[in-house]
Design a protein around this motif. Structure first.
Motif, mmCIF file in Angstrom:
data_model
loop_
_atom_site.group_PDB
_atom_site.id
_atom_site.type_symbol
_atom_site.label_atom_id
_atom_site.label_comp_id
_atom_site.label_asym_id
_atom_site.label_seq_id
_atom_site.Cartn_x
_atom_site.Cartn_y
_atom_site.Cartn_z
ATOM 1 N N GLY A 147 12.684 11.999 -0.752
ATOM 2 C CA GLY A 147 12.273 11.067 0.310
ATOM 3 C C GLY A 147 10.840 11.291 0.749
ATOM 4 O O GLY A 147 9.930 11.368 -0.087
ATOM 5 N N ASP A 148 10.639 11.432 2.059
ATOM 6 C CA ASP A 148 9.291 11.660 2.590
ATOM 7 C C ASP A 148 9.047 13.124 2.929
ATOM 8 O O ASP A 148 8.127 13.457 3.679
ATOM 9 C CB ASP A 148 9.049 10.795 3.843
ATOM 10 N N LEU A 149 9.868 14.014 2.388
ATOM 11 C CA LEU A 149 9.609 15.449 2.550
ATOM 12 C C LEU A 149 8.578 15.914 1.534
ATOM 13 O O LEU A 149 7.726 16.753 1.820
ATOM 14 C CB LEU A 149 10.910 16.247 2.365
ATOM 15 N N TRP A 174 11.295 2.495 8.852
ATOM 16 C CA TRP A 174 11.392 1.087 8.466
ATOM 17 C C TRP A 174 11.132 0.843 6.988
ATOM 18 O O TRP A 174 11.705 -0.074 6.402
ATOM 19 C CB TRP A 174 10.441 0.233 9.327
ATOM 20 N N ASP A 175 10.284 1.664 6.376
ATOM 21 C CA ASP A 175 9.904 1.417 4.980
ATOM 22 C C ASP A 175 10.960 1.877 3.976
ATOM 23 O O ASP A 175 10.780 1.709 2.769
ATOM 24 C CB ASP A 175 8.541 2.055 4.661
ATOM 25 N N HIS A 176 12.059 2.448 4.458
ATOM 26 C CA HIS A 176 13.118 2.902 3.545
ATOM 27 C C HIS A 176 14.480 2.289 3.859
ATOM 28 O O HIS A 176 15.464 2.611 3.195
ATOM 29 C CB HIS A 176 13.205 4.432 3.566
ATOM 30 N N ILE A 177 14.544 1.432 4.858
ATOM 31 C CA ILE A 177 15.836 0.844 5.240
ATOM 32 C C ILE A 177 15.796 -0.694 5.212
ATOM 33 O O ILE A 177 16.672 -1.358 5.738
ATOM 34 C CB ILE A 177 16.284 1.316 6.651
ATOM 35 N N TRP A 206 0.797 -1.233 0.000
ATOM 36 C CA TRP A 206 0.000 0.000 0.000
ATOM 37 C C TRP A 206 0.826 1.279 0.000
ATOM 38 O O TRP A 206 0.377 2.321 -0.473
ATOM 39 C CB TRP A 206 -0.958 0.018 1.204
ATOM 40 N N GLU A 207 2.060 1.215 0.508
ATOM 41 C CA GLU A 207 2.863 2.443 0.591
ATOM 42 C C GLU A 207 3.469 2.885 -0.735
ATOM 43 O O GLU A 207 3.938 4.009 -0.863
ATOM 44 C CB GLU A 207 3.997 2.245 1.605
ATOM 45 N N LYS A 208 3.506 1.978 -1.709
ATOM 46 C CA LYS A 208 4.129 2.290 -3.018
ATOM 47 C C LYS A 208 5.485 2.984 -2.835
ATOM 48 O O LYS A 208 5.718 4.104 -3.306
ATOM 49 C CB LYS A 208 3.216 3.163 -3.866
ATOM 50 N N GLY A 229 9.757 9.544 -2.179
ATOM 51 C CA GLY A 229 9.841 8.175 -1.657
ATOM 52 C C GLY A 229 8.575 7.351 -1.848
ATOM 53 O O GLY A 229 8.580 6.141 -1.584
ATOM 54 N N HIS A 230 7.489 7.993 -2.285
ATOM 55 C CA HIS A 230 6.219 7.278 -2.496
ATOM 56 C C HIS A 230 5.493 7.872 -3.710
ATOM 57 O O HIS A 230 5.761 8.998 -4.112
ATOM 58 C CB HIS A 230 5.298 7.441 -1.278
ATOM 59 N N ASN A 231 4.573 7.096 -4.235
ATOM 60 C CA ASN A 231 3.609 7.550 -5.261
ATOM 61 C C ASN A 231 4.245 7.866 -6.610
ATOM 62 O O ASN A 231 5.032 7.062 -7.087
ATOM 63 C CB ASN A 231 2.744 8.681 -4.703
HETATM 64 ZN ZN LIG Z 1 8.098 6.662 3.652
#
Ligand SMILES: [Zn+2]
Ligand SMILES: [Zn+2]
Length: 262
Positions: free
Chosen positions: A179-181, A74-77, A27-29, A219-221
């Motif tokens: 990333g997640d910024l 956790w979802d990036h390492i 789900w996080e893509k 980092g997503h989408n």
């Molecule tokens: Zn993330």
């Protein structure tokens, strides 16, 4: 164009030496990015850890790989343990060594295991899933430059989503890895205890001030956002500040493609 459709990962070629390695079955893509230079390759993040990303990077390059961690979530390492050279920002060195702060293993295991739409490898067990911990081989600071041959990578400290979050500019191509910024579609998270809305907004402003950005890779989408999204972010930030919304608890704020949850 090379494209690898693996049992778990999807590798998408961005240009002759740049690939996105995506995990669309979850789900996080999540996306990780492989940047191949003349002497080394840089892998920006290593994904969820449901499967081993090294299986893909081995097919794309023979060069030594340095892992650049956008942030220690956790979802990036997930596949960090497969690589010898790992870089992280100084402010998250301890997270990499001893674990992600203020996030329970129960919550992590729930999130890694839910809403998976394709078969997972037999090696994946959500009941025993444990995020990587280990000593980084290098510590990064704002303004650092890493050279992988013909590509220069500039490190920007962009805290807010997490204290040691970094964004990376490949100035040879105008690629900004955020990333997640910054990504589109789903809200950027700045609502849990280790986040800092004010720092996040400062980091977004820092990104909008970078010249000659041609594409943005989050980092997503969506992979490869047009730089126009930086103008949208500028407007969003002005709006949020003018209405005193840059605080925890003010909820989700949606703009055209960009949204943020405080
Ligand atoms: Zn993330
Ligand atoms: Zn994150």
């Amino acid at each position: 164009m090379v494209s690898i459709q693996d049992s778990w990962f999807t590798a998408t070629q961005i240009d002759e030496g740049t690939f996105a390695i995506s995990e669309y079955g979850h789900w996080e893509k999540v996306h990780s990015y492989l940047l191949i230079g003349k002497e080394k390759a840089a892998l920006i993040d290593t994904g969820l850890g449901i499967d081993n990303i090294k299986r893909i990077t081995d097919q794309l390059t023979d060069l030594p790989i340095i892992v650049l961690t956008t942030h220690v979530h956790w979802d990036h390492i997930g596949s960090h343990g497969e690589f010898n050279e790992i870089f992280v920002h100084a402010e998250e060195e301890d997270w990499l060594l001893t674990g992600i702060k203020k996030l329970s293993i129960e919550q992590i295991r729930k999130d890694v295991a839910r809403d998976i739409t394709i078969p997972v490898p037999s090696t994946f067990n959500p009941d025993t899933y444990t995020p990587f911990t280990g000593k980084p081989t290098g510590v990064l600071h704002d303004g650092d430059e890493l050279n992988i041959g013909d590509r220069n990578l500039l490190i920007f400290h962009t805290p807010g989503h997490s204290p040691g979050h970094i964004s990376i500019l490949d100035d040879s191509r105008g690629y900004l890895f955020t990333g997640d910024l910054l990504y589109d579609e789903t809200p950027v998270y700045a609502f849990f205890p280790t986040t800092d809305p004010v720092a996040l907004v400062q980091s977004l402003k820092k990104m909008t001030g970078i010249q000659n950005v041609k594409k943005i890779f989050g980092g997503h989408n969506t992979i490869g956002l047009e730089p126009g999204i930086l103008c949208e972010v500028n407007t969003a930030v002005e709006h949020l500040e003018a209405r005193d919304l840059v605080r925890h608890g003010t909820g989700t704020h949606r703009f055209e493609r960009f949204s943020v949850q405080f």
